[in-house]
Write a protein that holds these residues in place. Structure first.
Motif, PDB file in Angstrom:
ATOM      1  N   ASP A  84     -12.850 -54.034  42.034  1.00 19.91           N
ATOM      2  CA  ASP A  84     -13.208 -52.647  41.733  1.00 19.91           C
ATOM      3  C   ASP A  84     -12.124 -51.632  42.067  1.00 19.91           C
ATOM      4  OD1 ASP A  84     -15.646 -53.258  40.629  1.00 19.91           O
ATOM      5  OD2 ASP A  84     -16.676 -53.156  42.548  1.00 19.91           O
ATOM      6  N   ASN A  85     -10.897 -52.083  42.231  1.00 22.85           N
ATOM      7  CA  ASN A  85      -9.777 -51.172  42.443  1.00 22.85           C
ATOM      8  C   ASN A  85      -8.775 -51.373  41.315  1.00 22.85           C
ATOM      9  OD1 ASN A  85     -10.540 -50.021  44.998  1.00 22.85           O
ATOM     10  ND2 ASN A  85     -10.123 -52.027  45.874  1.00 22.85           N
ATOM     11  N   MET A  86      -8.445 -50.283  40.632  1.00 25.35           N
ATOM     12  CA  MET A  86      -7.478 -50.391  39.561  1.00 25.35           C
ATOM     13  C   MET A  86      -6.083 -50.211  40.140  1.00 25.35           C
ATOM     14  SD  MET A  86      -7.232 -48.322  36.016  1.00 25.35           S
ATOM     15  CE  MET A  86      -8.905 -48.763  35.641  1.00 25.35           C
TER      16      MET A  86
ATOM     17  N   THR B  50     -19.322 -45.998  32.840  1.00 23.95           N
ATOM     18  CA  THR B  50     -19.590 -44.948  31.861  1.00 23.95           C
ATOM     19  C   THR B  50     -18.997 -45.372  30.527  1.00 23.95           C
ATOM     20  OG1 THR B  50     -19.488 -42.561  31.495  1.00 23.95           O
ATOM     21  CG2 THR B  50     -17.512 -43.596  32.405  1.00 23.95           C
ATOM     22  N   SER B  51     -19.045 -44.496  29.547  1.00 21.78           N
ATOM     23  CA  SER B  51     -18.526 -44.822  28.216  1.00 21.78           C
ATOM     24  C   SER B  51     -17.057 -44.432  28.078  1.00 21.78           C
ATOM     25  CB  SER B  51     -19.334 -44.082  27.143  1.00 21.78           C
ATOM     26  OG  SER B  51     -19.079 -42.687  27.221  1.00 21.78           O
TER      27      SER B  51
ATOM     28  N   LYS C 218     -11.064 -48.487  28.299  1.00 21.37           N
ATOM     29  CA  LYS C 218     -12.186 -49.407  28.516  1.00 21.37           C
ATOM     30  C   LYS C 218     -12.231 -49.865  29.978  1.00 21.37           C
ATOM     31  CE  LYS C 218     -14.093 -53.818  27.088  1.00 21.37           C
ATOM     32  NZ  LYS C 218     -13.805 -55.092  26.466  1.00 21.37           N
ATOM     33  N   THR C 219     -11.080 -50.170  30.545  1.00 21.22           N
ATOM     34  CA  THR C 219     -11.009 -50.606  31.936  1.00 21.22           C
ATOM     35  C   THR C 219     -11.515 -49.505  32.870  1.00 21.22           C
ATOM     36  OG1 THR C 219      -9.152 -52.065  31.456  1.00 21.22           O
ATOM     37  CG2 THR C 219      -9.474 -51.445  33.749  1.00 21.22           C
ATOM     38  N   ILE C 220     -11.100 -48.286  32.605  1.00 22.28           N
ATOM     39  CA  ILE C 220     -11.558 -47.154  33.419  1.00 22.28           C
ATOM     40  C   ILE C 220     -13.059 -46.962  33.247  1.00 22.28           C
ATOM     41  CG2 ILE C 220     -11.395 -44.652  33.765  1.00 22.28           C
ATOM     42  CD1 ILE C 220      -8.420 -44.939  32.825  1.00 22.28           C
ATOM     43  N   ALA C 221     -13.532 -47.024  32.006  1.00 24.77           N
ATOM     44  CA  ALA C 221     -14.961 -46.841  31.730  1.00 24.77           C
ATOM     45  C   ALA C 221     -15.804 -47.896  32.446  1.00 24.77           C
ATOM     46  CB  ALA C 221     -15.217 -46.883  30.225  1.00 24.77           C
TER      47      ALA C 221
ATOM     48  N   LEU D 167       1.384 -53.469  33.723  1.00 28.57           N
ATOM     49  CA  LEU D 167       0.093 -54.067  33.414  1.00 28.57           C
ATOM     50  C   LEU D 167      -0.954 -53.385  34.279  1.00 28.57           C
ATOM     51  CD1 LEU D 167      -1.580 -56.377  32.105  1.00 28.57           C
ATOM     52  CD2 LEU D 167      -0.937 -57.778  34.062  1.00 28.57           C
ATOM     53  N   PHE D 168      -2.006 -52.868  33.652  1.00 24.89           N
ATOM     54  CA  PHE D 168      -3.092 -52.257  34.396  1.00 24.89           C
ATOM     55  C   PHE D 168      -4.135 -53.339  34.640  1.00 24.89           C
ATOM     56  CE2 PHE D 168      -1.019 -48.813  32.266  1.00 24.89           C
ATOM     57  CZ  PHE D 168      -1.047 -47.796  33.197  1.00 24.89           C
TER      58      PHE D 168
END
Length: 95
Positions: free
Chosen positions: A85-87, A19-20, A11-14, A79-80
């Motif tokens: 806007d940077n993971m 995107t989905s 979800k975090t990446i999406a 922890l991610f």
């Protein structure tokens, strides 16, 4: 890894990629497949470190394996987090 944790990562990446979750999982599997099919012996040796039930690793299996490596390396939890806007990953331990 709990399903909730796995889904939160996707979800975090999406959200970051706008995107989905399904698209993230599809693209990640595509990248895994390309990497897994690479004939380079050094790359194949790295893939051997990731256990998988089928003929190739799934997205979940890769995320679980990499998360475990990070936890082992950092001797704690990983922890991610998404910030500006940077993971990135952050180490934390139980109190």
């Amino acid at each position: 890894m709990r399903t909730r944790d796995y889904m939160n990562i996707l979800k975090t990446i999406a959200e970051h990629e706008k995107t989905s979750i399904e698209e993230v999982e599809t693209e990640m599997q595509r990248a895994i497949d390309i990497g897994f099919d690479n004939p380079d012996k050094k790359i194949q040796k790295e893939w051997e470190k990731i256990s998988h039930k089928g003929d190739r690793p799934t997205v979940r299996e890769v995320i679980e394996a990499l998360s475990k490596r990070l936890k082992d390396k950092w001797n704690g939890k990983v922890l991610f987090v998404s910030k500006d806007d940077n993971m990135y990953m952050k180490q934390y331990n139980y109190l």
